[in-house]
Design a protein around this motif. Structure first.
Motif, PDB file in Angstrom:
ATOM      1  N   MET A  60       0.828  -1.206   0.000  1.00 42.36           N
ATOM      2  CA  MET A  60       0.000   0.000   0.000  1.00 42.36           C
ATOM      3  C   MET A  60       0.867   1.262   0.000  1.00 42.36           C
ATOM      4  O   MET A  60       0.613   2.210  -0.754  1.00 42.36           O
ATOM      5  CB  MET A  60      -0.931  -0.019   1.212  1.00 42.36           C
ATOM      6  CG  MET A  60      -1.991   1.054   1.219  1.00 42.36           C
ATOM      7  SD  MET A  60      -3.224   0.734   2.508  1.00 42.36           S
ATOM      8  CE  MET A  60      -2.226   0.967   3.968  1.00 42.36           C
ATOM      9  N   TYR A  61       1.924   1.289   0.843  1.00 37.14           N
ATOM     10  CA  TYR A  61       2.823   2.435   0.884  1.00 37.14           C
ATOM     11  C   TYR A  61       3.516   2.648  -0.457  1.00 37.14           C
ATOM     12  O   TYR A  61       3.602   3.770  -0.962  1.00 37.14           O
ATOM     13  CB  TYR A  61       3.881   2.235   1.976  1.00 37.14           C
ATOM     14  CG  TYR A  61       3.466   2.699   3.342  1.00 37.14           C
ATOM     15  CD1 TYR A  61       3.277   4.046   3.618  1.00 37.14           C
ATOM     16  CD2 TYR A  61       3.290   1.794   4.383  1.00 37.14           C
ATOM     17  CE1 TYR A  61       2.911   4.478   4.880  1.00 37.14           C
ATOM     18  CE2 TYR A  61       2.921   2.204   5.648  1.00 37.14           C
ATOM     19  CZ  TYR A  61       2.738   3.554   5.892  1.00 37.14           C
ATOM     20  OH  TYR A  61       2.374   3.974   7.149  1.00 37.14           O
ATOM     21  N   VAL A  62       4.020   1.547  -1.032  1.00 38.86           N
ATOM     22  CA  VAL A  62       4.746   1.659  -2.300  1.00 38.86           C
ATOM     23  C   VAL A  62       3.829   2.159  -3.406  1.00 38.86           C
ATOM     24  O   VAL A  62       4.197   3.047  -4.196  1.00 38.86           O
ATOM     25  CB  VAL A  62       5.365   0.296  -2.678  1.00 38.86           C
ATOM     26  CG1 VAL A  62       5.949   0.349  -4.087  1.00 38.86           C
ATOM     27  CG2 VAL A  62       6.443  -0.097  -1.678  1.00 38.86           C
ATOM     28  N   THR A  63       2.615   1.624  -3.477  1.00 36.46           N
ATOM     29  CA  THR A  63       1.682   2.039  -4.518  1.00 36.46           C
ATOM     30  C   THR A  63       1.297   3.506  -4.358  1.00 36.46           C
ATOM     31  O   THR A  63       1.181   4.244  -5.341  1.00 36.46           O
ATOM     32  CB  THR A  63       0.413   1.169  -4.480  1.00 36.46           C
ATOM     33  OG1 THR A  63       0.775  -0.199  -4.443  1.00 36.46           O
ATOM     34  CG2 THR A  63      -0.454   1.426  -5.699  1.00 36.46           C
ATOM     35  N   SER A  64       1.109   3.948  -3.106  1.00 38.23           N
ATOM     36  CA  SER A  64       0.811   5.370  -2.868  1.00 38.23           C
ATOM     37  C   SER A  64       1.941   6.245  -3.369  1.00 38.23           C
ATOM     38  O   SER A  64       1.706   7.280  -4.016  1.00 38.23           O
ATOM     39  CB  SER A  64       0.582   5.617  -1.373  1.00 38.23           C
ATOM     40  OG  SER A  64      -0.668   5.161  -0.955  1.00 38.23           O
ATOM     41  N   THR A  65       3.180   5.836  -3.086  1.00 39.79           N
ATOM     42  CA  THR A  65       4.333   6.616  -3.515  1.00 39.79           C
ATOM     43  C   THR A  65       4.372   6.747  -5.024  1.00 39.79           C
ATOM     44  O   THR A  65       4.602   7.837  -5.567  1.00 39.79           O
ATOM     45  CB  THR A  65       5.627   5.954  -3.014  1.00 39.79           C
ATOM     46  OG1 THR A  65       5.579   5.819  -1.593  1.00 39.79           O
ATOM     47  CG2 THR A  65       6.838   6.785  -3.388  1.00 39.79           C
ATOM     48  N   LEU A  66       4.140   5.637  -5.723  1.00 43.74           N
ATOM     49  CA  LEU A  66       4.163   5.673  -7.189  1.00 43.74           C
ATOM     50  C   LEU A  66       3.007   6.492  -7.747  1.00 43.74           C
ATOM     51  O   LEU A  66       3.176   7.246  -8.715  1.00 43.74           O
ATOM     52  CB  LEU A  66       4.115   4.245  -7.735  1.00 43.74           C
ATOM     53  CG  LEU A  66       5.308   3.346  -7.379  1.00 43.74           C
ATOM     54  CD1 LEU A  66       5.072   1.927  -7.872  1.00 43.74           C
ATOM     55  CD2 LEU A  66       6.601   3.908  -7.961  1.00 43.74           C
ATOM     56  N   MET A  67       1.838   6.373  -7.136  1.00 46.38           N
ATOM     57  CA  MET A  67       0.656   7.067  -7.638  1.00 46.38           C
ATOM     58  C   MET A  67       0.741   8.571  -7.440  1.00 46.38           C
ATOM     59  O   MET A  67       0.187   9.352  -8.234  1.00 46.38           O
ATOM     60  CB  MET A  67      -0.589   6.519  -6.947  1.00 46.38           C
ATOM     61  CG  MET A  67      -1.910   7.020  -7.536  1.00 46.38           C
ATOM     62  SD  MET A  67      -2.092   6.484  -9.265  1.00 46.38           S
ATOM     63  CE  MET A  67      -3.380   7.595  -9.814  1.00 46.38           C
ATOM     64  N   LEU A  68       1.431   9.005  -6.403  1.00 44.00           N
ATOM     65  CA  LEU A  68       1.516  10.432  -6.114  1.00 44.00           C
ATOM     66  C   LEU A  68       2.185  11.211  -7.238  1.00 44.00           C
ATOM     67  O   LEU A  68       1.945  12.409  -7.399  1.00 44.00           O
ATOM     68  CB  LEU A  68       2.276  10.650  -4.800  1.00 44.00           C
ATOM     69  CG  LEU A  68       1.452  10.450  -3.527  1.00 44.00           C
ATOM     70  CD1 LEU A  68       2.349  10.340  -2.306  1.00 44.00           C
ATOM     71  CD2 LEU A  68       0.460  11.583  -3.358  1.00 44.00           C
ATOM     72  N   SER A  69       3.026  10.528  -8.012  1.00 41.76           N
ATOM     73  CA  SER A  69       3.726  11.216  -9.091  1.00 41.76           C
ATOM     74  C   SER A  69       2.766  11.719 -10.169  1.00 41.76           C
ATOM     75  O   SER A  69       3.097  12.632 -10.930  1.00 41.76           O
ATOM     76  CB  SER A  69       4.773  10.287  -9.726  1.00 41.76           C
ATOM     77  OG  SER A  69       4.159   9.142 -10.283  1.00 41.76           O
ATOM     78  N   VAL A  70       1.574  11.117 -10.256  1.00 40.58           N
ATOM     79  CA  VAL A  70       0.594  11.552 -11.264  1.00 40.58           C
ATOM     80  C   VAL A  70      -0.676  12.123 -10.634  1.00 40.58           C
ATOM     81  O   VAL A  70      -1.427  12.842 -11.298  1.00 40.58           O
ATOM     82  CB  VAL A  70       0.217  10.385 -12.200  1.00 40.58           C
ATOM     83  CG1 VAL A  70       1.437   9.917 -12.970  1.00 40.58           C
ATOM     84  CG2 VAL A  70      -0.389   9.230 -11.432  1.00 40.58           C
ATOM     85  N   ALA A  71      -0.929  11.807  -9.361  1.00 44.52           N
ATOM     86  CA  ALA A  71      -2.181  12.231  -8.734  1.00 44.52           C
ATOM     87  C   ALA A  71      -2.298  13.749  -8.652  1.00 44.52           C
ATOM     88  O   ALA A  71      -3.389  14.306  -8.851  1.00 44.52           O
ATOM     89  CB  ALA A  71      -2.299  11.620  -7.340  1.00 44.52           C
ATOM     90  N   GLY A  72      -1.193  14.427  -8.364  1.00 45.34           N
ATOM     91  CA  GLY A  72      -1.244  15.883  -8.272  1.00 45.34           C
ATOM     92  C   GLY A  72      -1.643  16.520  -9.589  1.00 45.34           C
ATOM     93  O   GLY A  72      -2.459  17.448  -9.631  1.00 45.34           O
ATOM     94  N   GLY A  73      -1.091  16.021 -10.690  1.00 49.43           N
ATOM     95  CA  GLY A  73      -1.462  16.535 -11.998  1.00 49.43           C
ATOM     96  C   GLY A  73      -2.912  16.255 -12.342  1.00 49.43           C
ATOM     97  O   GLY A  73      -3.582  17.082 -12.969  1.00 49.43           O
ATOM     98  N   MET A  74      -3.414  15.093 -11.930  1.00 48.20           N
ATOM     99  CA  MET A  74      -4.813  14.758 -12.185  1.00 48.20           C
ATOM    100  C   MET A  74      -5.739  15.724 -11.466  1.00 48.20           C
ATOM    101  O   MET A  74      -6.772  16.142 -12.012  1.00 48.20           O
ATOM    102  CB  MET A  74      -5.088  13.317 -11.737  1.00 48.20           C
ATOM    103  CG  MET A  74      -4.387  12.270 -12.585  1.00 48.20           C
ATOM    104  SD  MET A  74      -4.591  10.593 -11.930  1.00 48.20           S
ATOM    105  CE  MET A  74      -6.358  10.345 -12.193  1.00 48.20           C
ATOM    106  N   LEU A  75      -5.372  16.121 -10.240  1.00 50.27           N
ATOM    107  CA  LEU A  75      -6.210  17.056  -9.486  1.00 50.27           C
ATOM    108  C   LEU A  75      -6.226  18.442 -10.102  1.00 50.27           C
ATOM    109  O   LEU A  75      -7.193  19.193  -9.939  1.00 50.27           O
ATOM    110  CB  LEU A  75      -5.728  17.131  -8.031  1.00 50.27           C
ATOM    111  CG  LEU A  75      -6.229  16.031  -7.100  1.00 50.27           C
ATOM    112  CD1 LEU A  75      -5.552  16.130  -5.747  1.00 50.27           C
ATOM    113  CD2 LEU A  75      -7.742  16.112  -6.936  1.00 50.27           C
TER     114      LEU A  75
END
Length: 416
Positions: A60-75
């Motif tokens: 869960m931690y690793v996936t969150s870390t990877l997802m954060l790289s694109v989540a900010g742009g999506m928002l």
């Protein structure tokens, strides 16, 4: 359905804060604060060691870390209202699915899905929305939203324990999923709005002599563009601050062991852990208040409280009251992970591209937690808890310097 354009004395920004508290108190509270209570019954049912089952949290931690790289742009590009609503629904469905699992690898997959949802619901939800909807009292609102996760844990842990004891762990996961699906998700869909301009409002605290004209027109937020922020030394100082703060906060995991190793009972160790959480809850709200007035003071309070707390625990001299006091103070450093990192980012870079910039800062938070939670244990095994806590105090000292240096660099850049 509530119409946000209806006249009211309450600014709609406070409704947004309520939505953030729901996400933090229920979604995040159920996912993080209540995870440990399932470890023993689920691992026993699956016939695997507790540590093997707990790997799903690491996923869960690793996936969150990877997802954060694109989540900010999506928002920045898409609707925050529907991104948060959909991720809440996905989280609820995942919990319901976990109640049906019979293999440990299925939980690893679920951990990956939960990590994706937490990139939005934990790391980016309240920092992004509060910065869009408030121009004043930002720190206080961030502190309140962040504190909701601890309150949720206090409410739902006893509930989960009762459900597991009475009906089994499968009903526990199913109940969590239904709570999310039937309360948080529909309320987010109904109440959340992306920006105050979307409903003809100005952000709370924004003063304008022609509010009506400006409220109906889009406004450009002030601050540093994302591309420029990545080239600034202050950005990397903020990354360092977030990484080390999160790393230092994971010392919380080892404080109960220190207490029992020094001859105190398990009940006293549990009370010490509660003292830390009390410091976290109070500290988050207090740090929000302090940061509304002076961000540098917030950096000093959160880091120096943590240093003082660790030194008090080490030098307790057999006094349990001293340990409790130190644990409470250390909780203020733990509180700084979310509140101070968010406020430091906003103070230095403003609100223009805040979501994208803070998504990068959040990667440092996640990475710091992942590395330090195991690293402190190895250091303690090789030396002692006292030496490990001393190193933690030194790390917090570096945090203080990094945060102060970032603010100084920002002021220097503003005068150039």
């Amino acid at each position: 359905m509530i119409n946000p354009k209806l006249p009211t004395r309450l600014h709609y920004g406070f409704i947004i804060v309520g939505c953030c508290c729901l996400m933090m108190g229920i979604n995040v509270g159920l996912t993080f604060s209540c995870a440990g209570i399932f470890y023993q019954p689920v691992s026993a049912a699956l016939g695997v060691p507790v540590g093997e089952f707990g790997i799903y949290m690491s996923v869960m931690y690793v996936t969150s870390t990877l997802m954060l790289s694109v989540a900010g742009g999506m928002l920045e590009r898409w609707s925050a209202r529907w991104l948060f609503t959909l991720n809440s629904a996905l989280m609820g469905c995942t919990f319901v699915a976990m109640s049906l699992f019979t293999r440990v690898w299925e939980f690893y997959v679920a951990g990956g899905v939960l990590g994706v949802t937490l990139a939005f619901l934990l790391y980016l939800s309240f920092p992004t929305l509060v910065n869009r909807w408030f121009k004043s009292r930002i720190g206080m609102m961030i502190g309140i939203c962040s504190a909701a996760s601890g309150i949720g844990g206090m409410i739902f842990n006893p509930m989960a324990g009762w459900i597991i004891a009475s009906y089994g762990w499968r009903w526990g996961y199913a109940s969590f999923g239904l709570i999310i699906l039937l309360t948080v998700t529909p309320l987010l869909a109904i109440l959340l709005r992306d920006r105050p301009q979307d409903i003809g409002l100005l952000p709370y605290g924004e003063k304008n002599t022609s509010a009506t004209a400006h409220a109906t027109a889009p406004t450009t937020a002030s601050g540093t563009p994302y591309s420029k922020a990545l080239r600034m030394p202050a950005f990397y100082l903020t990354l360092l601050f977030a990484f080390l703060m999160m790393g230092a906060s994971t010392l919380n995991l080892f404080i109960p062991n220190y207490v029992t190793d020094h001859g105190f009972s398990l009940e006293q160790a549990s009370l010490t852990a509660a003292a830390v959480m009390a410091g976290v809850t109070i500290g988050k709200i207090a740090l929000g208040y302090i940061n509304d007035r002076n961000c540098l003071a917030g950096v000093a309070v959160t880091t120096l409280s943590g240093i003082g707390g660790l030194l008090a625990i080490i030098g307790c001299g057999g006094s349990f009251l001293m340990i409790l006091s130190g644990a409470f103070l250390f909780g203020w450093a733990y509180a700084g992970v979310t509140v101070q990192s968010a406020m430091l980012t906003r103070t230095i870079f403003g609100s223009r591209d805040y979501a994208r910039i803070y998504s990068n800062i959040s990667i440092a938070l996640a990475a710091g937690g992942a590395l330090a939670s195991g690293g402190w244990g190895l250091l303690a095994d090789a030396t002692s808890f006292s030496f490990t806590f001393l190193v933690g105090a030194a790390v917090l000292g570096v945090c203080a310097l990094a945060g102060a240096a970032g603010l100084i660099r920002r002021r220097m850049a503003a005068t150039e």
